[in-house]
Design a protein around this motif. Structure first.
Motif, PDB file in Angstrom:
ATOM      1  N   SER A  28      -8.085  -0.336  -5.106  1.00 10.61           N
ATOM      2  CA  SER A  28      -8.233  -0.889  -6.530  1.00 10.61           C
ATOM      3  C   SER A  28      -6.715  -1.151  -7.493  1.00 10.61           C
ATOM      4  N   ARG A  29      -5.926  -0.768  -7.235  1.00  8.75           N
ATOM      5  CA  ARG A  29      -5.120  -0.712  -8.102  1.00  8.75           C
ATOM      6  C   ARG A  29      -3.977  -2.339  -7.497  1.00  8.75           C
ATOM      7  N   LEU A  30      -4.496  -3.050  -6.592  1.00  8.28           N
ATOM      8  CA  LEU A  30      -3.799  -3.346  -6.175  1.00  8.28           C
ATOM      9  C   LEU A  30      -4.349  -5.011  -6.287  1.00  8.28           C
ATOM     10  N   TYR A  31      -5.405  -4.749  -6.933  1.00 16.09           N
ATOM     11  CA  TYR A  31      -6.652  -6.162  -7.084  1.00 16.09           C
ATOM     12  C   TYR A  31      -6.212  -7.702  -7.227  1.00 16.09           C
ATOM     13  N   PHE A  32      -4.702  -6.611  -8.906  1.00 15.18           N
ATOM     14  CA  PHE A  32      -4.243  -8.489  -9.291  1.00 15.18           C
ATOM     15  C   PHE A  32      -3.074  -8.621  -8.503  1.00 15.18           C
ATOM     16  N   ALA A  33      -2.125  -8.308  -7.499  1.00 18.06           N
ATOM     17  CA  ALA A  33      -1.423  -9.320  -6.489  1.00 18.06           C
ATOM     18  C   ALA A  33      -2.323  -9.724  -5.550  1.00 18.06           C
ATOM     19  N   ILE A  52       4.174  -9.199  -6.068  1.00 16.23           N
ATOM     20  CA  ILE A  52       3.542  -9.025  -7.189  1.00 16.23           C
ATOM     21  C   ILE A  52       2.827  -7.164  -7.301  1.00 16.23           C
ATOM     22  N   GLY A  53       2.649  -7.064  -5.743  1.00 16.37           N
ATOM     23  CA  GLY A  53       2.097  -5.977  -4.932  1.00 16.37           C
ATOM     24  C   GLY A  53       3.961  -4.938  -5.110  1.00 16.37           C
ATOM     25  N   ALA A  54       4.679  -5.229  -5.121  1.00 16.09           N
ATOM     26  CA  ALA A  54       5.431  -4.040  -4.838  1.00 16.09           C
ATOM     27  C   ALA A  54       5.431  -3.691  -6.071  1.00 16.09           C
ATOM     28  N   PHE A  55       5.205  -4.534  -7.113  1.00 18.62           N
ATOM     29  CA  PHE A  55       4.949  -3.681  -8.396  1.00 18.62           C
ATOM     30  C   PHE A  55       4.288  -3.017  -9.149  1.00 18.62           C
ATOM     31  N   ALA A  56       3.374  -2.502  -8.295  1.00 19.04           N
ATOM     32  CA  ALA A  56       2.106  -2.213  -8.335  1.00 19.04           C
ATOM     33  C   ALA A  56       2.729  -0.438  -8.730  1.00 19.04           C
ATOM     34  N   GLU A  57       2.870  -0.022  -8.062  1.00 17.13           N
ATOM     35  CA  GLU A  57       3.476   1.418  -8.570  1.00 17.13           C
ATOM     36  C   GLU A  57       4.082   1.654 -10.335  1.00 17.13           C
ATOM     37  N   VAL A  58       4.951   0.518 -10.001  1.00 12.92           N
ATOM     38  CA  VAL A  58       5.755   1.036 -11.146  1.00 12.92           C
ATOM     39  C   VAL A  58       4.526   0.861 -12.965  1.00 12.92           C
ATOM     40  N   ILE A  59       4.124  -0.291 -12.072  1.00 12.79           N
ATOM     41  CA  ILE A  59       2.837  -0.491 -13.168  1.00 12.79           C
ATOM     42  C   ILE A  59       1.658   0.729 -14.261  1.00 12.79           C
ATOM     43  N   THR A  60       1.328   1.447 -12.496  1.00 18.93           N
ATOM     44  CA  THR A  60       0.144   2.709 -12.212  1.00 18.93           C
ATOM     45  C   THR A  60       0.490   3.642 -13.016  1.00 18.93           C
ATOM     46  N   PHE A  96       0.689  -1.409  -0.371  1.00 22.41           N
ATOM     47  CA  PHE A  96       0.244   0.072  -0.192  1.00 22.41           C
ATOM     48  C   PHE A  96       1.502   1.316   0.340  1.00 22.41           C
ATOM     49  N   GLY A  97       1.736   1.598   0.964  1.00 23.67           N
ATOM     50  CA  GLY A  97       2.810   2.371   0.975  1.00 23.67           C
ATOM     51  C   GLY A  97       3.151   3.418   0.147  1.00 23.67           C
ATOM     52  N   PRO A  98       3.422   2.970  -0.903  1.00 22.51           N
ATOM     53  CA  PRO A  98       4.053   3.437  -2.113  1.00 22.51           C
ATOM     54  C   PRO A  98       2.839   4.447  -2.341  1.00 22.51           C
ATOM     55  N   LEU A  99       1.950   3.207  -2.921  1.00 21.24           N
ATOM     56  CA  LEU A  99       0.701   3.744  -4.126  1.00 21.24           C
ATOM     57  C   LEU A  99       0.016   4.915  -3.529  1.00 21.24           C
ATOM     58  N   LEU A 100       0.241   5.346  -1.312  1.00 22.58           N
ATOM     59  CA  LEU A 100      -0.774   6.266  -1.144  1.00 22.58           C
ATOM     60  C   LEU A 100       0.264   8.208  -1.312  1.00 22.58           C
TER      61      LEU A 100
END
Lengths: 381, 145, 660
Positions: free
Chosen positions: C423-428, C462-470, C407-411
């Motif tokens: 919602s950006r972490l649904y995939f993870a 997987i969640g670690a790359f959520a920010e990069v992907i977004t 969550f951290g980097p996405l906030l």
């Protein structure tokens, strides 16, 4: 070398003082506004905010807020600077500090070094020490040199043969045994080497001629019937085992064959008397540690010391590990050879407690007991 | 939320985490620490019942090591009392007769100590700390000097 | 001559450090540029001197100069050359010299690469660093001098402890030390900031690369140390919660927290007091670790009491530095303005969450490490605190933290939307659920804890790359996806990699804990045993002669599940100088898993006990830490971390040191 040491030492100390002095002397040539660095940080921050906005990392609203925050800081800096520049720092002359450092640095370093260091003591790398002129070196150093060579070339049998007696003389018996074994491995079995190894083994066993030593002496005597040393030890073994019937002719033949100046001649005569005395039931005199010594080249004190130590360590080992029957046999026999009758009795008594009903062992103990009773009885007369 | 409420909420959540941590530590200190006993503690003072996990320390009694397949039996002694130990596995490199040893495990119903871990001293000069202290108390071992 | 010169260099470094601990601090106070500048020069000179001193000791080791007591005690002339080098720091005195060398090198680095720092801050940082130097140089010279000489040098050394004769030892302590000691610089920054009253966002920005550098090395060092213990000690364990390990793990936890809180301070100027406190705490943990490892207090409280000079010296250093900095802190903390405000759900909030759990976890480790010592010192029962304690306290505290990491980097800063982040972490989240169900399915529901643990690891990875992907989607720079990804700032990649690495390590830990297999048997040549589809046959036992040891090598032939065959050869080694035995395990890596063989003594009947482990996915533990290190390096390489230095008014911009 020592002069060189002091020159480098002085040089480095001067450099150290210079390193402190130069910046002080050059002070004030370059001047940076004290808050320029801070301003640079906030400028960079503004650039990042633009970049982040471009990337979509932050919304435009967030970017606006962040820009306002960085902008506020920049403004605040400008305010601080206006306040600060009014009484901007004036470079004090650094002369006092200069002099203080020029005195303090050598004083501290030399003072402390004098306390903890060993000025002028040369390096002593092992290789250089060992390759120095051999004439001035101690036996230990020479031996160490040979050891290093042998470690590189463990098949140098002559080397092993040279170091082995040195070990023996230094009292490093186990290493002597090891060296003789290596010599035999590479040079092959010669009567002389076999005899020497067997002798070392006997010394290691506290003066008792062990089974292995006995076999080696026998082999040597067979290969070279003229050699007296193996026969001497074999005769000793018979005496030790209490086999006086065989020991008497063995000693007699030895005494006949001995050259008149042989060092061990008195020993042989003494042993012969003992053997005869025992057979005849006379007071036996004790086969002492000195007898064993005379067989070797060691000084009397050294050998006594050594034998006593060996026996003591054997006794210690048995105290920890009392089920070692072979050990008990050796200890009892050693005590009997040394004439320490009371201790031999005590050992027999203790050993009985660990015989585990072993008939052979019990029989051995009985025999030893009987023999002791015989000698003690003779001594009381 | 007002600023004050936010601050209270913040402090409250920090307090909750800390309370959780303190609770965990207290529970763990009650249940998960392992006491160290010498054979005398077990035999004479009966400091522990069967089934409880503890560390047993002392010297390996000379001549007591018996290997039977993968099982090793030996006796740990503090020179006053002995306690037999069984262990399945490879003994540490420095496990030797007459040397210090610490075994961790449980006491069985037959007063045999079933060890699942055996630690010997790490090198020539090192003695497991608990063993060193116990033996010093008994005056057997003279220390490192 | 060389040895004595090395000794003198060390003493001269002490004299310079004493000057450096006074002059620049005074200079910053009265505004004397020359006094301040002198610190740059003395730092570099000190580093050169200590390096020279270290080289001299190394020279003595390599040439087996047994007139140096330290060389005599810790080496042997027949040692392989490599281990003559590693012997230098394989003992108390030598490792202390290494400690000091790294301390001096870090000061020199700040002097050379810290041109972007304001003169007064830099002068104070180097001044504080010099205080630490003085303390440790005094300690080395007067209680643990590596250059002590013998008048009559023996002809042979007493050998290095065979356990320490290993390539792993050549690498891990220096790395560990660079990390440990690197945090001295963040401490110096904190103390300097308090002295100059510059506790602000700019300070946080300046201190961050140094923290990151120390963190990278400490992570690598802990990881290497763990792997070394794993294969050298022959017990197959990779982490023992041993006090020596904890001593390096506590600074790591505090340092990781510092890394995150400095971010908040830099971007939002919030958490200032806390960040400075953490910088002090981190270095205090490094000092405490040094005390625990070096004072002998771990070996025996009694032994410590009989020869307390070393321990008391370090304890004094510990007290002076921690106490002094806290006093300074107390004096300054009141003058700080309120920092930026933020809502609980925000990037700041997430980082506070991170700090809260990391420091609390560190506190539990601290309690577990010190409790037995304190209890014993006050005459209480003798206890040992082992893995069960740490599993029960440290473990539960990590779970919420790890859940929160993606969550951290996405906030966003200040105020954030948790649901939007989710919602950006649904995939993870989906991947994690699939992982849990798969594990449950494969184990027929038998390994619930392992399934949840693996789910958590997948969630992290997987969640670690959520920010990069977004971000790469939103990035309007155009071009291919690859180009867009490459255009992202390094620090973002660094974060993603480090968090991914954390997930990988967790995956390894869970997998090996749950699915490790162990077998033990008594084998004679020709006999065989089976573990995890591998058939292990003992072929023969053969003696081998090494340079300073002899060993019995046990040759095994292993047949894998697909019929593949390979040889493995663990051994029992006897080092002749100390007649000390060591076990050399044989390890075969298969995918991310390892087959680990260890042997016991050879019995009279020729049989020997063989212990075999199937270490499922164990490599991931260390691979993950390497990924973390890579993440740290990528982040460190981000040019944005390095702010340019202002151009001096009269040097016409020649000194563009920003990217030096």
């Amino acid at each position: 070398m020592t002069v060189m040491f002091w020159i480098i030492l002085a040089l480095v100390t001067v450099i150290a003082v210079a390193v402190v002095a130069l910046p002080i002397l050059r002070a004030g040539q370059v001047r940076i506004e004290p808050l320029d660095h801070d301003r640079e940080v906030y400028r960079a921050r503004l650039g990042e905010i633009d970049h982040d906005l471009e990337l979509g990392r932050i919304s435009s609203a967030e970017a606006g807020a962040a820009r306002a925050e960085a902008g506020r800081r920049l403004l605040a800096l400008a305010g601080e600077e206006a306040g600060a520049s009014a009484d901007g720092p004036r470079a004090a002359s650094g002369r006092l500090a200069l002099v203080a450092c020029a005195i303090a640095i050598p004083l501290i370093s030399l003072g402390v070094y004098w306390q903890v260091g060993a000025p002028g003591q040369p390096d002593q790398p092992l290789l250089a020490r060992l390759s120095a002129d051999p004439s001035g070196q101690s036996i230990e150093a020479l031996l160490r040199r040979a050891e290093l060579r042998l470690a590189d070339d463990p098949d140098d049998g002559r080397g092993w043969r040279v170091v082995a007696p040195v070990y023996l003389r230094l009292g490093r018996i186990d290493e002597a045994v090891h060296a003789y074994r290596n010599a035999i491995r590479t040079l092959g079995e010669t009567p002389a080497l076999q005899t020497d190894l067997a002798e070392a083994l006997s010394i290691a066993a506290g003066g008792v001629i062990t089974q292995e030593a006995h076999a080696l002496f026998s082999a040597a005597a067979q290969a070279d019937p003229a050699a007296l040393k193996p026969r001497l030890f074999l005769a000793m073994a018979m005496s030790q085992a209490g086999d006086f019937a065989d020991a008497i002719p063995a000693w007699e033949r030895l005494i006949d064959a001995a050259p008149a100046q042989a060092e061990w001649l008195p020993l042989a005569r003494h042993q012969l008397e003992i053997a005869r005395g025992t057979v005849a039931g006379d007071a036996p005199g004790d086969p002492t540690a000195e007898d064993i010594e005379a067989a070797g080249q060691m000084s009397a004190e050294d050998r006594t010391q050594m034998v006593e130590t060996m026996v003591a360590s054997l006794a210690d080992r048995l105290a920890e590990d009392p089920d070692n029957q072979a050990g008990w046999r050796r200890l009892i026999r050693s005590y009997m050879v040394l004439g320490r009758v009371d201790e031999a009795r005590a050992a027999i008594a203790t050993a009985r407690g660990h015989s585990d009903g072993d008939a052979q062992f019990t029989a051995y103990l009985d025999a030893a007991q009987a023999e002791l009773d015989g000698t003690a009885g003779g001594g009381d007369q | 939320m007002t600023r004050k409420q936010k601050r209270l909420a913040g402090i409250g959540s920090i307090a909750v985490v800390l309370a959780l941590a303190v609770g965990l530590v207290l529970v763990a200190l009650r249940d998960e620490i392992v006491f160290f006993y010498s054979p005398t503690d077990i035999i004479v003072e009966a400091k522990t019942g069967t089934g409880q996990r503890f560390r047993l320390g002392g010297l390996v009694k000379p001549g007591s090591i018996v290997k039977d397949g993968t099982t090793v039996r030996f006796v740990v002694t503090d020179t006053d009392h002995d306690l037999p130990v069984t262990y399945v596995g490879i003994l540490p490199d420095l496990f030797r007769e007459g040397q210090g040893v610490v075994a961790e495990g449980r006491l069985g119903a037959d007063n045999q100590f079933a060890a699942d871990t055996v630690l010997a001293k790490h090198d020539e000069t090192y003695m497991p700390k608990e063993v060193a202290d116990t033996l010093k108390d008994k005056g057997v071992w003279k220390g490192e000097q | 001559m060389i040895v004595e010169l090395g000794h003198y260099f060390l003493v001269l470094a002490l004299a310079l450090a004493i000057v450096q601990s006074v002059l620049p601090v005074v200079g910053a106070r009265i505004g004397h540029a020359g006094y301040m500048r002198s610190a740059d020069w003395t730092s570099v000179m000190s580093a050169l001197l200590v390096a020279g001193s270290f080289a001299a000791l190394t020279y003595a080791y390599v040439n087996s100069d047994f007139s140096v007591a330290n060389v005599w005690q810790n080496s042997h002339s027949r040692q392989p050359l490599l281990y003559k080098y590693t012997s230098v720091w394989g003992n108390h005195e030598g490792s202390l010299l290494l400690w000091i060398l790294i301390l001096a090198l870090f000061a020199a680095l700040v002097a050379v690469f810290g041109r972007n720092l304001p003169a007064d801050l830099r002068a104070n940082v180097l001044g504080v660093q010099a205080w630490i130097m003085v303390a440790f140089l005094l300690f080395a010279l007067f209680t643990s001098n590596p250059f002590e000489r013998l008048d009559e040098p023996p002809l042979e050394g007493r050998d290095l402890n065979p356990i320490l004769q290993d390539i792993g030892l050549a690498i891990h302590p220096p790395l560990l030390y660079v990390g440990y000691v690197g945090f001295s610089i963040t401490f110096a920054f904190a103390a300097a900031a308090m002295i100059c009253g510059r506790i602000d966002a700019a300070w946080a920005r300046w201190v961050r690369p140094w923290t990151l550098l120390a963190w990278v090395f400490l992570t690598a060092g802990i990881s290497m140390g763990s792997y070394w213990a794993y294969y050298e000690l022959g017990w197959g364990g990779w982490w023992f919660w041993d006090p020596v390990e904890n001593a390096s793990f506590m600074p790591w936890l505090a340092g990781t927290a510092l890394l995150h809180s400095a971010l908040v301070m830099e971007k939002r100027e919030a958490l200032r007091i806390w960040t400075v406190l953490l910088a002090i705490l981190t270095f205090s943990m490094s000092l405490l670790g040094t005390f625990l490892v070096r004072s002998g207090v771990l070996t025996s409280v009694h032994a410590f009491a009989t020869d307390p000079s070393r321990g008391v010296f370090i304890l004094a250093i510990l007290t002076v530095f921690i106490g002094g900095s806290l006093a300074l802190f107390a004096a300054r903390a009141g003058t700080l303005r309120q920092g930026g405000l933020f809502a609980p759900i925000s990037r700041e909030g997430a980082l506070v969450f991170n700090n809260l759990f990391l420091t609390t976890a560190m506190a539990t480790v601290l309690i577990g490490t010190l409790y037995p010592l304190i209890l014993e010192a006050f005459g209480g029962a003798k206890i040992s605190v082992g893995p069960p304690f740490f599993n029960l306290t440290f473990g539960p505290l990590m779970v919420p933290l790890l859940l929160a990491v993606p969550f951290g980097p996405l906030l966003s800063w200040k105020r954030a939307d948790l649901l939007a982040a989710l919602s950006r972490l649904y995939f993870a989240l989906g991947a994690a659920f699939v992982a849990v169900l798969t594990v449950l399915g494969l184990t027929a529901g038998g390994e619930v804890a392992a399934a949840l643990g693996i789910g958590l690891a997948v969630w992290l990875m997987i969640g670690a790359f959520a920010e990069v992907i977004t971000r790469s989607r939103a990035f309007s720079g155009g071009g291919s996806t690859l180009r867009r990804l490459a255009g992202l700032p390094g620090s973002m990649w660094g974060t993603a990699l480090a968090h991914f690495g954390l997930g990988v390590t967790l995956l390894g830990i869970v997998a090996v804990s749950a699915f490790e297999r162990e077998a033990i048997d008594n084998l004679t040549p020709g006999g065989s045993m089976t573990i995890a589809d591998y058939q292990i046959e003992l072929v023969r036992v053969g003696p081998v002669r090494g340079p300073n040891y002899v060993e019995d090598v046990v040759h095994f032939q292993v047949t894998g599940p697909s019929g593949n065959r390979f040889a493995m050869a663990p051994s029992k080694r006897v080092y002749t100088a100390r007649t000390m035995t060591t076990t050399e395990a044989a390890i075969r890596t298969i995918g991310f898993s390892q087959l680990y063989l260890s042997v016991g003594d050879i019995n009279a009947d020729g049989s020997l006990v063989v212990r075999a482990w199937w270490k499922y996915q164990v490599i991931l533990i260390w691979l993950g830490t390497l990924v973390m290190v890579a993440g740290g390096c990528v982040s460190l390489a981000d040019r944005r971390l390095r702010v340019g230095a202002p151009r001096p008014a009269r040097t016409r911009g020649k000194r563009e040191l920003a990217n030096a």
